[in-house]
Design a protein around this motif. Structure first.
Motif, PDB file in Angstrom:
ATOM      1  N   LYS A  98     -19.310  43.163  24.428  1.00 44.68           N
ATOM      2  CA  LYS A  98     -18.749  42.410  23.652  1.00 44.68           C
ATOM      3  C   LYS A  98     -19.263  40.946  23.823  1.00 44.68           C
ATOM      4  CE  LYS A  98     -14.284  44.735  22.925  1.00 44.68           C
ATOM      5  NZ  LYS A  98     -12.976  44.941  23.249  1.00 44.68           N
ATOM      6  N   VAL A  99     -19.286  40.648  25.247  1.00 43.30           N
ATOM      7  CA  VAL A  99     -19.704  39.124  25.454  1.00 43.30           C
ATOM      8  C   VAL A  99     -21.364  39.098  25.020  1.00 43.30           C
ATOM      9  CG1 VAL A  99     -20.520  37.584  27.295  1.00 43.30           C
ATOM     10  CG2 VAL A  99     -18.074  39.005  27.376  1.00 43.30           C
ATOM     11  N   ILE A 100     -22.139  39.900  25.365  1.00 40.31           N
ATOM     12  CA  ILE A 100     -23.634  39.990  24.762  1.00 40.31           C
ATOM     13  C   ILE A 100     -23.615  39.822  23.410  1.00 40.31           C
ATOM     14  CG2 ILE A 100     -25.641  41.421  24.832  1.00 40.31           C
ATOM     15  CD1 ILE A 100     -24.856  42.537  27.637  1.00 40.31           C
ATOM     16  N   ASN A 101     -22.894  40.624  22.478  1.00 39.24           N
ATOM     17  CA  ASN A 101     -22.803  40.749  21.052  1.00 39.24           C
ATOM     18  C   ASN A 101     -22.498  39.203  20.684  1.00 39.24           C
ATOM     19  OD1 ASN A 101     -23.637  43.240  21.213  1.00 39.24           O
ATOM     20  ND2 ASN A 101     -21.516  44.125  20.454  1.00 39.24           N
ATOM     21  N   PHE A 102     -21.294  38.868  21.453  1.00 39.45           N
ATOM     22  CA  PHE A 102     -21.060  37.489  20.954  1.00 39.45           C
ATOM     23  C   PHE A 102     -22.109  36.387  21.104  1.00 39.45           C
ATOM     24  CE2 PHE A 102     -19.186  33.281  21.680  1.00 39.45           C
ATOM     25  CZ  PHE A 102     -18.248  33.259  20.514  1.00 39.45           C
ATOM     26  N   CYS A 103     -22.587  36.340  22.374  1.00 35.75           N
ATOM     27  CA  CYS A 103     -23.898  35.390  22.607  1.00 35.75           C
ATOM     28  C   CYS A 103     -24.827  35.687  21.776  1.00 35.75           C
ATOM     29  CB  CYS A 103     -24.077  35.781  24.189  1.00 35.75           C
ATOM     30  SG  CYS A 103     -23.081  35.124  25.345  1.00 35.75           S
ATOM     31  N   LEU A 104     -25.487  36.770  21.430  1.00 33.72           N
ATOM     32  CA  LEU A 104     -26.444  37.151  20.414  1.00 33.72           C
ATOM     33  C   LEU A 104     -26.401  36.594  19.227  1.00 33.72           C
ATOM     34  CD1 LEU A 104     -27.589  40.612  21.669  1.00 33.72           C
ATOM     35  CD2 LEU A 104     -29.011  38.307  22.115  1.00 33.72           C
ATOM     36  N   HIS A 105     -25.023  36.865  18.661  1.00 38.43           N
ATOM     37  CA  HIS A 105     -24.456  36.318  17.403  1.00 38.43           C
ATOM     38  C   HIS A 105     -24.615  34.742  17.329  1.00 38.43           C
ATOM     39  CE1 HIS A 105     -21.856  35.055  14.067  1.00 38.43           C
ATOM     40  NE2 HIS A 105     -22.590  36.026  13.271  1.00 38.43           N
ATOM     41  N   TYR A 106     -23.981  34.230  18.207  1.00 37.18           N
ATOM     42  CA  TYR A 106     -23.901  32.732  18.581  1.00 37.18           C
ATOM     43  C   TYR A 106     -25.327  32.129  18.559  1.00 37.18           C
ATOM     44  CZ  TYR A 106     -22.346  28.139  19.799  1.00 37.18           C
ATOM     45  OH  TYR A 106     -22.199  26.857  20.154  1.00 37.18           O
ATOM     46  N   MET A 107     -26.032  32.579  19.438  1.00 37.78           N
ATOM     47  CA  MET A 107     -27.488  32.031  19.299  1.00 37.78           C
ATOM     48  C   MET A 107     -28.404  32.293  17.969  1.00 37.78           C
ATOM     49  SD  MET A 107     -28.805  32.706  23.248  1.00 37.78           S
ATOM     50  CE  MET A 107     -28.325  34.534  23.483  1.00 37.78           C
ATOM     51  N   PRO A 113     -35.472  23.486  18.538  1.00 37.40           N
ATOM     52  CA  PRO A 113     -37.323  23.161  18.359  1.00 37.40           C
ATOM     53  C   PRO A 113     -38.069  24.322  18.372  1.00 37.40           C
ATOM     54  CG  PRO A 113     -35.909  21.805  19.974  1.00 37.40           C
ATOM     55  CD  PRO A 113     -35.018  22.710  19.526  1.00 37.40           C
ATOM     56  N   VAL A 114     -37.731  25.231  19.417  1.00 40.30           N
ATOM     57  CA  VAL A 114     -38.694  26.418  19.267  1.00 40.30           C
ATOM     58  C   VAL A 114     -37.471  27.696  19.948  1.00 40.30           C
ATOM     59  CG1 VAL A 114     -40.678  25.405  19.866  1.00 40.30           C
ATOM     60  CG2 VAL A 114     -39.297  26.402  21.707  1.00 40.30           C
ATOM     61  N   LYS A 115     -37.700  28.958  19.548  1.00 40.52           N
ATOM     62  CA  LYS A 115     -37.110  29.961  20.122  1.00 40.52           C
ATOM     63  C   LYS A 115     -38.371  30.956  20.615  1.00 40.52           C
ATOM     64  CE  LYS A 115     -32.494  30.127  17.884  1.00 40.52           C
ATOM     65  NZ  LYS A 115     -31.420  30.971  17.099  1.00 40.52           N
ATOM     66  N   ARG A 116     -38.011  31.488  21.945  1.00 39.26           N
ATOM     67  CA  ARG A 116     -39.166  32.421  22.264  1.00 39.26           C
ATOM     68  C   ARG A 116     -38.329  33.784  22.636  1.00 39.26           C
ATOM     69  NH1 ARG A 116     -41.822  29.735  19.739  1.00 39.26           N
ATOM     70  NH2 ARG A 116     -43.164  28.166  20.377  1.00 39.26           N
ATOM     71  N   GLY A 117     -38.413  34.417  23.750  1.00 36.60           N
ATOM     72  CA  GLY A 117     -37.907  35.704  24.235  1.00 36.60           C
ATOM     73  C   GLY A 117     -36.955  35.585  25.294  1.00 36.60           C
ATOM     74  N   THR A 118     -36.323  36.767  25.446  1.00 36.38           N
ATOM     75  CA  THR A 118     -35.362  36.951  26.828  1.00 36.38           C
ATOM     76  C   THR A 118     -34.250  36.099  26.702  1.00 36.38           C
ATOM     77  OG1 THR A 118     -37.405  37.473  27.899  1.00 36.38           O
ATOM     78  CG2 THR A 118     -35.242  37.687  29.207  1.00 36.38           C
ATOM     79  N   PHE A 119     -33.511  36.308  25.810  1.00 33.83           N
ATOM     80  CA  PHE A 119     -32.134  35.285  25.427  1.00 33.83           C
ATOM     81  C   PHE A 119     -31.060  35.696  26.292  1.00 33.83           C
ATOM     82  CE2 PHE A 119     -34.574  35.466  21.732  1.00 33.83           C
ATOM     83  CZ  PHE A 119     -34.971  34.314  21.342  1.00 33.83           C
ATOM     84  N   VAL A 120     -31.113  37.134  26.776  1.00 31.34           N
ATOM     85  CA  VAL A 120     -30.176  37.577  27.737  1.00 31.34           C
ATOM     86  C   VAL A 120     -30.592  38.268  28.842  1.00 31.34           C
ATOM     87  CG1 VAL A 120     -28.094  39.361  27.901  1.00 31.34           C
ATOM     88  CG2 VAL A 120     -28.289  37.874  25.584  1.00 31.34           C
ATOM     89  N   GLU A 121     -30.218  37.815  30.047  1.00 33.83           N
ATOM     90  CA  GLU A 121     -31.024  38.358  31.208  1.00 33.83           C
ATOM     91  C   GLU A 121     -29.852  39.034  32.056  1.00 33.83           C
ATOM     92  OE1 GLU A 121     -34.449  37.230  33.702  1.00 33.83           O
ATOM     93  OE2 GLU A 121     -32.779  36.344  34.878  1.00 33.83           O
ATOM     94  N   ILE A 129     -27.613  33.633  30.091  1.00 32.31           N
ATOM     95  CA  ILE A 129     -27.882  33.304  28.643  1.00 32.31           C
ATOM     96  C   ILE A 129     -28.782  32.090  28.270  1.00 32.31           C
ATOM     97  CG2 ILE A 129     -26.659  33.264  26.345  1.00 32.31           C
ATOM     98  CD1 ILE A 129     -25.910  35.814  28.037  1.00 32.31           C
ATOM     99  N   CYS A 130     -29.661  32.612  27.762  1.00 31.42           N
ATOM    100  CA  CYS A 130     -30.722  31.165  27.448  1.00 31.42           C
ATOM    101  C   CYS A 130     -30.793  31.281  25.921  1.00 31.42           C
ATOM    102  CB  CYS A 130     -32.008  31.571  28.319  1.00 31.42           C
ATOM    103  SG  CYS A 130     -33.236  30.433  28.073  1.00 31.42           S
ATOM    104  N   GLU A 155     -23.123  22.929  26.309  1.00 29.18           N
ATOM    105  CA  GLU A 155     -21.960  22.570  26.360  1.00 29.18           C
ATOM    106  C   GLU A 155     -21.046  23.118  25.122  1.00 29.18           C
ATOM    107  OE1 GLU A 155     -19.616  18.251  26.164  1.00 29.18           O
ATOM    108  OE2 GLU A 155     -21.503  18.334  27.555  1.00 29.18           O
ATOM    109  N   LYS A 156     -21.509  22.983  23.983  1.00 30.64           N
ATOM    110  CA  LYS A 156     -20.705  23.726  22.875  1.00 30.64           C
ATOM    111  C   LYS A 156     -20.769  25.062  22.894  1.00 30.64           C
ATOM    112  CE  LYS A 156     -22.297  19.689  19.725  1.00 30.64           C
ATOM    113  NZ  LYS A 156     -23.022  19.358  18.737  1.00 30.64           N
ATOM    114  N   PHE A 157     -21.696  25.915  23.562  1.00 31.26           N
ATOM    115  CA  PHE A 157     -21.973  27.192  23.621  1.00 31.26           C
ATOM    116  C   PHE A 157     -20.814  27.598  24.750  1.00 31.26           C
ATOM    117  CE2 PHE A 157     -25.204  30.849  24.019  1.00 31.26           C
ATOM    118  CZ  PHE A 157     -24.462  31.652  23.719  1.00 31.26           C
TER     119      PHE A 157
END
Length: 250
Positions: A98-107, A113-121, A129-130, A155-157
């Motif tokens: 549930k936490v991972i799904n929420f984070c991925l949806h939020y992100m 400016p850019v997005k790369r890879g490995t958003f959840v470690e 969470i990055c 901070e908002k996240f």
């Protein structure tokens, strides 16, 4: 002269090293000289591999009296492991998903400016969470950090996570330059203090840069068992440690 009942504890990133970079030789020498006077511990939010990478190699656990990775959930003393916790066993996959799904949806809703890879470690004792992705380059890391300071992305996240999972027994902290840490309540950096109390340290100094509320150094900095020091860079750490030693006559 060595004070055997005193320990100096250090955050790693920005306290002992530049952001996600290797420790510099003057700091390495300084820390080894410090060990002739007091016991020295590393208290990092990162996993052991990343701490070793920044602190000069896999022998990091032999170079310091204590190494506490992942806030102390993975703990070493005199080169031997003395503690290990497991996030999956503690929390269970239902809440973790549930936490991972929420984070991925939020992100996915963020424009950066850019997005790369490995958003959840997934680490053994926490989720990292990055929003920009941990595979970003150093230049992209710096760019996100500047953007984050202006737009308060993390901070908002963090506030959104607290609103959504406030009753789930989880804690959320801004760590390092680009990420947030998620872990069970109590699994912050104060977790490592139980090992030091067991070894009867009378005075515990802690040096870290993310000591403000919401930062991953805040709880150990504020803890009644420690003497907290806020630093801004490795050079400032050397300066403040030297001043502290002088004040103690060491």
């Amino acid at each position: 002269m060595e004070s055997k009942k005193m320990i100096f504890m250090f955050d790693v990133d920005t306290t002992l090293t530049p952001h996600r970079k290797r420790v510099e030789s003057d700091m390495e020498q300084f820390l080894q000289k410090l060990r002739s006077k007091v016991k020295v511990a590393l208290v990092g939010g990162s996993d052991l591999h990343k701490i070793a990478e920044q602190m000069g190699g896999d022998d990091v656990i032999d170079k310091f009296d204590y190494v506490f990775a992942e806030n102390g959930l993975v703990a070493f003393k005199d080169g031997k492991q003395i503690g290990q916790e497991n996030l999956q066993k503690h929390m269970g996959d239902d809440i973790l998903q549930k936490v991972i799904n929420f984070c991925l949806h939020y992100m996915s809703q963020l424009t950066l400016p850019v997005k790369r890879g490995t958003f959840v470690e997934f680490r053994s004792s926490m989720l990292n969470i990055c929003p920009v992705g941990r595979s970003c380059s150093q230049a992209e890391r710096d760019e996100f950090s500047a953007y984050d300071q202006e737009h308060k992305i993390r901070e908002k996240f963090k506030a959104a996570l607290e609103k959504e999972f406030g009753n789930a027994g989880l804690q959320f902290a801004i760590g390092g330059q680009i990420s947030l840490d998620i872990f069970p309540v109590g699994w912050n950096k104060t977790f490592c203090l139980q090992f030091l109390e067991k070894d009867s340290f009378e005075t515990m100094h802690f040096f870290g840069d993310k000591t403000a509320k919401g930062g991953n150094d805040h709880e150990i900095f504020e803890d009644a068992r420690t003497i907290g020091h806020t630093v801004t860079s490795p050079a400032d750490t050397i300066k403040q440690v030297t001043e502290t030693l002088n004040g103690l006559g060491l």
